[in-house]
Enzyme design. Structure first.
Site, PDB file in Angstrom:
ATOM      1  N   ASP A  34       0.838  -1.208   0.000  1.00  3.30           N
ATOM      2  CA  ASP A  34       0.000   0.000   0.000  1.00  3.30           C
ATOM      3  C   ASP A  34       0.874   1.259   0.000  1.00  3.30           C
ATOM      4  O   ASP A  34       2.006   1.240   0.483  1.00  3.30           O
ATOM      5  CB  ASP A  34      -0.897  -0.028   1.248  1.00  3.30           C
ATOM      6  CG  ASP A  34      -2.042   0.969   1.149  1.00  3.30           C
ATOM      7  OD1 ASP A  34      -2.290   1.499   0.044  1.00  3.30           O
ATOM      8  OD2 ASP A  34      -2.684   1.213   2.174  1.00  3.30           O
ATOM      9  N   ARG A  47      -0.547   9.050  -9.973  1.00  4.95           N
ATOM     10  CA  ARG A  47      -0.641   7.820  -9.171  1.00  4.95           C
ATOM     11  C   ARG A  47       0.003   6.630  -9.867  1.00  4.95           C
ATOM     12  O   ARG A  47       0.635   5.788  -9.233  1.00  4.95           O
ATOM     13  CB  ARG A  47      -2.114   7.497  -8.879  1.00  4.95           C
ATOM     14  CG  ARG A  47      -2.814   8.475  -7.973  1.00  4.95           C
ATOM     15  CD  ARG A  47      -4.280   8.081  -7.788  1.00  4.95           C
ATOM     16  NE  ARG A  47      -4.401   6.706  -7.315  1.00  4.95           N
ATOM     17  CZ  ARG A  47      -4.233   6.335  -6.047  1.00  4.95           C
ATOM     18  NH1 ARG A  47      -3.967   7.237  -5.130  1.00  4.95           N
ATOM     19  NH2 ARG A  47      -4.342   5.069  -5.696  1.00  4.95           N
ATOM     20  N   HIS A  51       2.529   3.238  -8.892  1.00  6.22           N
ATOM     21  CA  HIS A  51       2.350   1.798  -9.150  1.00  6.22           C
ATOM     22  C   HIS A  51       3.567   1.241  -9.911  1.00  6.22           C
ATOM     23  O   HIS A  51       4.000   0.125  -9.681  1.00  6.22           O
ATOM     24  CB  HIS A  51       1.075   1.549  -9.956  1.00  6.22           C
ATOM     25  CG  HIS A  51      -0.168   1.929  -9.210  1.00  6.22           C
ATOM     26  ND1 HIS A  51      -0.381   1.578  -7.899  1.00  6.22           N
ATOM     27  CD2 HIS A  51      -1.270   2.653  -9.589  1.00  6.22           C
ATOM     28  CE1 HIS A  51      -1.565   2.044  -7.500  1.00  6.22           C
ATOM     29  NE2 HIS A  51      -2.119   2.708  -8.501  1.00  6.22           N
ATOM     30  N   LEU A 145      11.223 -20.651  -4.482  1.00  2.00           N
ATOM     31  CA  LEU A 145      10.221 -19.729  -3.941  1.00  2.00           C
ATOM     32  C   LEU A 145       8.939 -19.729  -4.775  1.00  2.00           C
ATOM     33  O   LEU A 145       9.001 -19.663  -6.013  1.00  2.00           O
ATOM     34  CB  LEU A 145      10.813 -18.303  -3.938  1.00  2.00           C
ATOM     35  CG  LEU A 145       9.843 -17.183  -3.555  1.00  2.00           C
ATOM     36  CD1 LEU A 145       9.628 -17.132  -2.039  1.00  2.00           C
ATOM     37  CD2 LEU A 145      10.340 -15.822  -4.046  1.00  2.00           C
TER      38      LEU A 145
HETATM   39  C1  FPP Z   1      -2.252   0.157  -3.184  1.00  2.93           C
HETATM   40  O1  FPP Z   1      -1.691   1.448  -3.157  1.00  2.93           O
HETATM   41  C2  FPP Z   1      -1.646  -0.591  -4.269  1.00  2.93           C
HETATM   42  C3  FPP Z   1      -2.315  -1.196  -5.275  1.00  2.93           C
HETATM   43  C4  FPP Z   1      -3.785  -1.209  -5.350  1.00  2.93           C
HETATM   44  C5  FPP Z   1      -1.614  -1.864  -6.367  1.00  2.93           C
HETATM   45  C6  FPP Z   1      -0.419  -2.637  -5.964  1.00  2.93           C
HETATM   46  C7  FPP Z   1       0.339  -2.994  -7.162  1.00  2.93           C
HETATM   47  C8  FPP Z   1       1.683  -2.918  -7.244  1.00  2.93           C
HETATM   48  C9  FPP Z   1       2.546  -2.552  -6.129  1.00  2.93           C
HETATM   49  C10 FPP Z   1       2.378  -3.285  -8.494  1.00  2.93           C
HETATM   50  C11 FPP Z   1       2.143  -4.727  -8.774  1.00  2.93           C
HETATM   51  C12 FPP Z   1       3.156  -5.270  -9.627  1.00  2.93           C
HETATM   52  C13 FPP Z   1       3.035  -6.455 -10.215  1.00  2.93           C
HETATM   53  C14 FPP Z   1       4.198  -7.004 -10.892  1.00  2.93           C
HETATM   54  C15 FPP Z   1       1.797  -7.224 -10.217  1.00  2.93           C
HETATM   55  P1  FPP Z   1      -2.636   2.680  -3.368  1.00  2.93           P
HETATM   56  O2  FPP Z   1      -2.672   3.013  -4.807  1.00  2.93           O
HETATM   57  O3  FPP Z   1      -3.969   2.403  -2.755  1.00  2.93           O
HETATM   58  O4  FPP Z   1      -1.877   3.781  -2.564  1.00  2.93           O
HETATM   59  P2  FPP Z   1      -2.538   4.980  -1.777  1.00  2.93           P
HETATM   60  O5  FPP Z   1      -3.284   4.361  -0.626  1.00  2.93           O
HETATM   61  O6  FPP Z   1      -1.354   5.769  -1.327  1.00  2.93           O
HETATM   62  O7  FPP Z   1      -3.412   5.717  -2.726  1.00  2.93           O
END
Ligand code: FPP
Length: 254
Positions: A34, A47, A51, A145
């Protein structure tokens, strides 16, 4: 196997004596990644840049988890609730597995990593599913893994589906009601053959579970950090594991 620890030992000792005990590494670590959006906002970036940076953290943490001897690493990449986000952001998130795997799959194969997915295939765009399925297929004979992407995953939905399946088997006389046990339910969940997570990590300072592995985390140790996911490094993983190792897991006993 503990190359990572050796490599970073002096850094770690400077800050705190992180003594990683090789014989008590959590078998299954699951992470709620997160803070991507806030990380980006803090830098004046969109944003999606958060990601994208989060994807780099996925690489770092996968390698680190492998090096310290974790057996299963589950990463919450997209929840069943994440479809509510703006279309552009969803589209971007759905491209990340493909991008990640097109860059990293060869190295994952070389490192003997097995790619898996926990979540519903239905609803995923074809290009996302194809990339993940190709990686699962290419790594299925590996023995190292397990890198398990929780993708289009939501725990309550998983439980509802499992209960429906079990109810239908009972109705049809294929299963006796008295044979429904904790073990049977565990095996029927999407995580099926995987062990329950020993350690759950959530980044970004939020102290909640957000519909992640609710049944499976009955006895998991929880570790929360204020660090945003794109800033999460090997060091934070080792820190979390060291804290895990200091806890006494009693499973309700003494
Ligand atoms: C939450 O942060 C994160 C997500 C919903 C997406 C997580 C995905 C990744 C870290 C990349 C995945 C990579 C692969 C290879 C599958 P948020 O956007 O809710 O953050 P915020 O709370 O600060 O808005």
């Amino acid at each position: 196997m503990f190359h990572l620890f050796k490599r970073t030992r002096s850094d770690l000792e400077r800050e705190e004596a992180f003594e990683l005990m090789p014989d008590n590494v959590p078998k299954h670590v699951a992470i709620i990644m997160d803070g991507n959006g806030r990380w980006a906002k803090g830098r004046g970036l969109p944003r999606i840049a958060g990601h994208h940076a989060g994807m780099k953290a996925v690489k770092r943490v996968t390698i680190a988890a492998d090096e310290i001897g974790v057996e299963v690493l589950t990463l919450y990449a997209f929840s069943t609730e994440n479809w509510k986000r703006p279309r552009d952001e969803v589209d971007f998130l759905m491209k990340l597995p493909q991008e990640f795997l097109s860059i990293e799959l060869d190295e994952l194969v070389e490192k003997n990593v097995r790619v898996r997915m926990t979540g519903w295939k239905e609803g995923l765009p074809a290009h996302t599913l194809e990339a993940v399925e190709k990686a699962i297929e290419r790594t299925k004979h590996n023995t190292g893994l397990i890198l398990n992407f929780a993708l289009n995953y939501g725990s309550r939905h998983e439980i509802v589906q499992t209960v429906r399946d079990i109810a239908s088997e009972v109705r049809q006389g294929e299963l006796k009601q008295e044979d429904i046990s904790e073990e049977l339910i565990s095996n029927r969940l999407l995580t099926g053959a995987l062990p329950d997570p020993d350690l759950i990590i959530r980044t970004s300072g939020e102290i909640r579970i957000s519909n992640f592995l609710l049944w499976q985390m009955a006895y998991s140790e929880l570790w929360f950090t204020d660090i945003y996911w794109p800033e999460f490094t090997e060091r934070h993983l080792v820190q979390a594991v060291c804290e895990y190792q200091r806890r006494a897991r009693r499973y309700g006993g003494l």
